[in-house]
Design a protein around this motif. Structure first.
Motif, PDB file in Angstrom:
ATOM      1  N   GLU A   1      43.928  37.051  37.651  1.00 43.51           N
ATOM      2  CA  GLU A   1      45.042  37.859  37.177  1.00 43.51           C
ATOM      3  C   GLU A   1      44.593  38.894  36.146  1.00 43.51           C
ATOM      4  O   GLU A   1      43.574  38.729  35.478  1.00 43.51           O
ATOM      5  CB  GLU A   1      46.114  36.961  36.553  1.00 43.51           C
TER       6      GLU A   1
ATOM      7  N   LEU B   1      43.394  42.030  36.209  1.00 44.31           N
ATOM      8  CA  LEU B   1      42.162  42.816  36.282  1.00 44.31           C
ATOM      9  C   LEU B   1      42.423  44.201  35.706  1.00 44.31           C
ATOM     10  O   LEU B   1      43.470  44.799  35.953  1.00 44.31           O
ATOM     11  CB  LEU B   1      41.694  42.947  37.730  1.00 44.31           C
TER      12      LEU B   1
ATOM     13  N   ASP C   1      46.511  44.994  42.927  1.00 40.87           N
ATOM     14  CA  ASP C   1      47.298  43.779  43.143  1.00 40.87           C
ATOM     15  C   ASP C   1      46.700  42.941  44.270  1.00 40.87           C
ATOM     16  O   ASP C   1      46.640  41.703  44.176  1.00 40.87           O
ATOM     17  CB  ASP C   1      48.740  44.168  43.476  1.00 40.87           C
TER      18      ASP C   1
ATOM     19  N   GLN D   1      43.658  41.023  43.097  1.00 38.35           N
ATOM     20  CA  GLN D   1      44.061  39.903  42.239  1.00 38.35           C
ATOM     21  C   GLN D   1      44.581  38.743  43.073  1.00 38.35           C
ATOM     22  O   GLN D   1      44.274  37.570  42.791  1.00 38.35           O
ATOM     23  CB  GLN D   1      45.132  40.378  41.241  1.00 38.35           C
TER      24      GLN D   1
END
Length: 425
Positions: free
Chosen positions: A234, A236, A225, A228
């Motif tokens: 977004e 990944l 997170d 990203q």
């Protein structure tokens, strides 16, 4: 001097008190598992060689991992595919959707690479050549009386161009162009014995269990997170994260003190989490997580015993140097019983663990033993061990093994019978 240390300290805590910029951090996290550049974590045998009153080195035995190599085909392919994310990361920054710093983005934009890194080139890189060459030069300076007379020496690598070129560079560093390097063995090789035991090549199922748990843990998901949010990219995948990590690791030059702009995508915490994922793999494939590794690791150590025992009896070699794989080094440390945590590694990360592949089996990582002959001791021989050019004190309590201690710990390795392989299921 105090001002320098103060500036370094302030730069190291900048990621805590403000926006983290990779390009000017004073202390980038350098522990990248088995892809750690040797220069980042090594000692210097010229400074750390133990000098004992009344004792002189008479034989040196060493086993080395190969120098930095190009990635294998599958790894290179995913890295190459992931390079395309660079455009998306830069575009995201330009749209204001990234928390990366301007200079880090500029460095990523200007990054150029050698296409060979993605071409499954079965060889060491230029950095790997220098690592092994300079390693040989330092050993020549540290032990001049031995290294200046190498008629009684044994140099050999396991099979593979990246290994064979590594031993060539090491020998070149010793300064004698006429030294003979033995060819790799075509059958069983005691410096890479696991390769002859096909039944052990199936990965340990326990490894997959713990890694699966780990990549689904909050520890790992937070990393995903955070990457990203930092990049503005977004969704990944885990494969994306692994490939980005490899781009960071393979394009960092320790020998030139040049960090990789791809590492800017990660915080220190991110890199520690990804390092632990790699440690889990090493632990269960190469280490204490699989009992057979202790047996494999004992085979090179049997060679060490035989050589020093031969020198003590009037034979043996003054210098023995082998180049092998990271797996063999891990297995050797397992056989020695060092870096053994009280509890097995699991999906719950232990920040204080002893098992660290970044220290044990980085590029050019090594274990070296020096046999000393003494004139003022009841025991006329002793042995000092070095790991990555620093004395390692965990093999014998005071860091120097008496001959009796060495015999007690190492003679039993000679009794290993490889026939056990045929009985494995």
């Amino acid at each position: 001097m105090q001002l320098i240390f103060l500036n370094l300290f302030l730069s190291c805590i900048s990621s805590v008190i403000g926006n983290f910029c990779y390009w000017n951090t004073g202390c980038p996290y350098k522990y990248l598992s088995s892809e750690t550049p040797y220069t980042l974590v090594r000692g210097d045998i010229r400074d750390s060689a133990v000098k004992l009153n009344g004792c002189e080195p008479v034989s040196v035995w060493g086993i080395f991992r190969h120098g930095k190599r190009y990635p294998e085909a599958s790894t290179g392919k995913t890295m190459q595919e992931t390079v395309s994310l660079r455009k998306d990361i830069i575009s995201s920054y330009q749209r204001g959707h990234s928390s990366l710093c301007a200079q880090d983005i500029e460095n990523l934009h200007n990054w150029q690479y050698d296409p060979a890194i993605f071409e499954d080139k079965q060889d060491i890189t230029e950095e790997g050549r220098k690592e092994m060459l300079f390693l040989g030069k330092r050993f020549r300076e540290a032990f001049p009386n031995i290294m200046n007379d190498l008629h009684e020496a044994n140099f050999r690598s396991a099979k593979g161009m990246w290994l064979e070129n590594s031993i060539k560079e090491f020998v070149k560093g010793l300064g004698n162009p006429n030294l003979v390097i033995d060819p790799p063995k075509t059958a069983f090789d005691d410096i890479a014995p696991y390769l002859s035991c096909k039944k052990t090549l199936n990965s340990n199922s326990k490894m997959y269990t713990e890694i699966e748990k780990y990549i689904n843990s909050s520890d790992y998901l937070v990393v995903k997170d955070r990457i990203q949010r930092r990049t503005g990219i977004e969704k990944l995948t885990n494969d994306n994260v692994s490939a980005l990590y490899n781009l960071c690791r393979y394009t960092w030059s320790g020998i030139d003190s040049t960090t990789s702009p791809w590492c800017a995508l990660f915080t220190k915490d991110d890199l520690q989490v990804l390092e632990y994922e790699e440690d889990l793999k090493h632990y269960y494939e190469n280490g204490y997580g699989l009992s057979i590794n202790e047996i494999f690791g004992g085979m090179p150590l049997a060679d060490l015993w035989r050589n020093f025992d031969g020198v003590r009896s009037g034979g043996g070699k003054k210098v023995v140097a082998y180049v092998t794989h990271a797996k063999t080094l891990d297995q050797i440390y397992t056989a020695l019983g060092v870096f053994n945590d009280t509890n097995p590694l699991t999906a719950r990360r232990d920040a204080d663990r002893k098992w660290r592949s970044s220290i044990m089996s980085m590029y050019s990582g090594n274990l070296v033993a020096v046999l000393n002959k003494c004139t003022n001791e009841v025991d006329d021989y002793n042995i000092v061990f070095y790991m990555n050019e620093e004395p390692i004190r965990s093999i014998c309590a005071d860091g120097v093994c008496s001959w009796q201690e060495f015999e007690y710990k190492f003679r039993s390795f000679v009794n290993t019978n490889f026939d056990f392989c045929q009985f494995l299921i």
